[in-house]
Motif scaffolding. Structure first.
Motif, PDB file in Angstrom:
ATOM      1  N   VAL A 187      16.592 -10.344  53.538  1.00 49.54           N
ATOM      2  CA  VAL A 187      17.660  -9.713  52.765  1.00 49.54           C
ATOM      3  C   VAL A 187      17.973 -10.680  51.639  1.00 49.54           C
ATOM      4  CG1 VAL A 187      20.023  -8.824  52.797  1.00 49.54           C
ATOM      5  CG2 VAL A 187      18.584  -8.600  54.841  1.00 49.54           C
ATOM      6  N   TYR A 188      17.762 -10.219  50.402  1.00 53.67           N
ATOM      7  CA  TYR A 188      18.075 -11.118  49.289  1.00 53.67           C
ATOM      8  C   TYR A 188      19.083 -10.470  48.354  1.00 53.67           C
ATOM      9  CZ  TYR A 188      15.090  -9.037  45.587  1.00 53.67           C
ATOM     10  OH  TYR A 188      14.546  -8.224  44.621  1.00 53.67           O
ATOM     11  N   PHE A 189      19.938 -11.321  47.803  1.00 57.65           N
ATOM     12  CA  PHE A 189      21.020 -10.886  46.919  1.00 57.65           C
ATOM     13  C   PHE A 189      20.751 -11.424  45.529  1.00 57.65           C
ATOM     14  CE2 PHE A 189      22.678 -10.901  51.186  1.00 57.65           C
ATOM     15  CZ  PHE A 189      23.414  -9.738  51.254  1.00 57.65           C
ATOM     16  N   TYR A 190      20.892 -10.558  44.525  1.00 55.84           N
ATOM     17  CA  TYR A 190      20.626 -10.952  43.148  1.00 55.84           C
ATOM     18  C   TYR A 190      21.711 -10.387  42.244  1.00 55.84           C
ATOM     19  CZ  TYR A 190      18.724  -6.225  42.821  1.00 55.84           C
ATOM     20  OH  TYR A 190      18.583  -4.855  42.846  1.00 55.84           O
ATOM     21  N   PRO A 191      21.977 -11.079  41.114  1.00 55.16           N
ATOM     22  CA  PRO A 191      23.112 -10.690  40.265  1.00 55.16           C
ATOM     23  C   PRO A 191      23.003  -9.339  39.573  1.00 55.16           C
ATOM     24  CG  PRO A 191      22.559 -12.989  39.918  1.00 55.16           C
ATOM     25  CD  PRO A 191      21.460 -12.401  40.762  1.00 55.16           C
ATOM     26  N   ALA A 192      21.852  -9.031  38.940  1.00 56.10           N
ATOM     27  CA  ALA A 192      21.802  -7.807  38.137  1.00 56.10           C
ATOM     28  C   ALA A 192      20.369  -7.347  37.904  1.00 56.10           C
ATOM     29  CB  ALA A 192      22.492  -8.027  36.797  1.00 56.10           C
ATOM     30  N   ALA A 193      20.133  -6.068  38.156  1.00 56.37           N
ATOM     31  CA  ALA A 193      18.816  -5.471  37.914  1.00 56.37           C
ATOM     32  C   ALA A 193      18.453  -5.560  36.436  1.00 56.37           C
ATOM     33  CB  ALA A 193      18.837  -4.008  38.355  1.00 56.37           C
ATOM     34  N   SER A 194      17.169  -5.710  36.179  1.00 57.03           N
ATOM     35  CA  SER A 194      16.591  -5.683  34.825  1.00 57.03           C
ATOM     36  C   SER A 194      16.958  -6.883  33.969  1.00 57.03           C
ATOM     37  CB  SER A 194      16.954  -4.380  34.092  1.00 57.03           C
ATOM     38  OG  SER A 194      16.516  -3.269  34.861  1.00 57.03           O
TER      39      SER A 194
END
Length: 156
Positions: free
Chosen positions: A37-44
């Motif tokens: 499960v990974y969390f990232y700030p913003a798509a694209s």
């Protein structure tokens, strides 16, 4: 706003979130399999695109080792669908606009960005085992080279 960081051995906080198509995906859907499960700030955005594409490019090896991948960000499902389609991503991207899941996993809070303290998404990655227990918890990971390091750590 500060959140508690998960440690190895903790029970992974449950979630049920909409994916890029609006279907609900829950952590319990992965019971019996390992899942990253990974969390990232913003798509694209450049870093998040690089990280997502690294997971995409390593998915066959991870899957072969019995590990699924799920990405979570505060983005709306429509934005996630555009991101998925533009980058040919084949794993679920989940939407957490109220940041409840991000906060529960310790992936939202104070961080340093360009030398300033800001509140936002902390790029984080977790490995959850078949019983829903955290086997790896990594905070403030780098977007580039992160998946290769993860594969080395997991011997995949």
């Amino acid at each position: 706003m500060s959140s508690t960081r998960l440690q190895v051995g903790d029970t992974a906080p449950a979630f049920s979130l909409p994916d890029a198509d609006g279907s609900t995906v829950s952590l319990s859907d992965y019971a019996g399999r390992k899942v990253i499960v990974y969390f990232y700030p913003a798509a694209s955005t450049p870093g998040c695109t690089k990280e997502a594409c690294d997971f995409r490019d390593n998915l066959a090896e991870l899957d072969g080792a019995g590990i699924d991948v799920v990405g979570i960000s505060p983005d709306a499902p429509a934005k996630l669908a555009k991101f998925r389609d533009a980058e040919a991503l084949t794993f679920p991207l989940l939407s957490d606009p109220d940041k409840t899941t991000l906060t529960a996993w310790g992936a939202f809070g104070e961080k340093t960005m360009y030398g300033k303290k800001v509140t936002g998404v902390i790029r984080s990655t977790f490995l959850v085992n078949e019983q829903g227990v955290v086997e790896a918890a990594q905070y403030n990971v780098r977007a580039t080279g992160h998946v290769a390091k993860l594969r080395r750590d997991l011997s995949v």
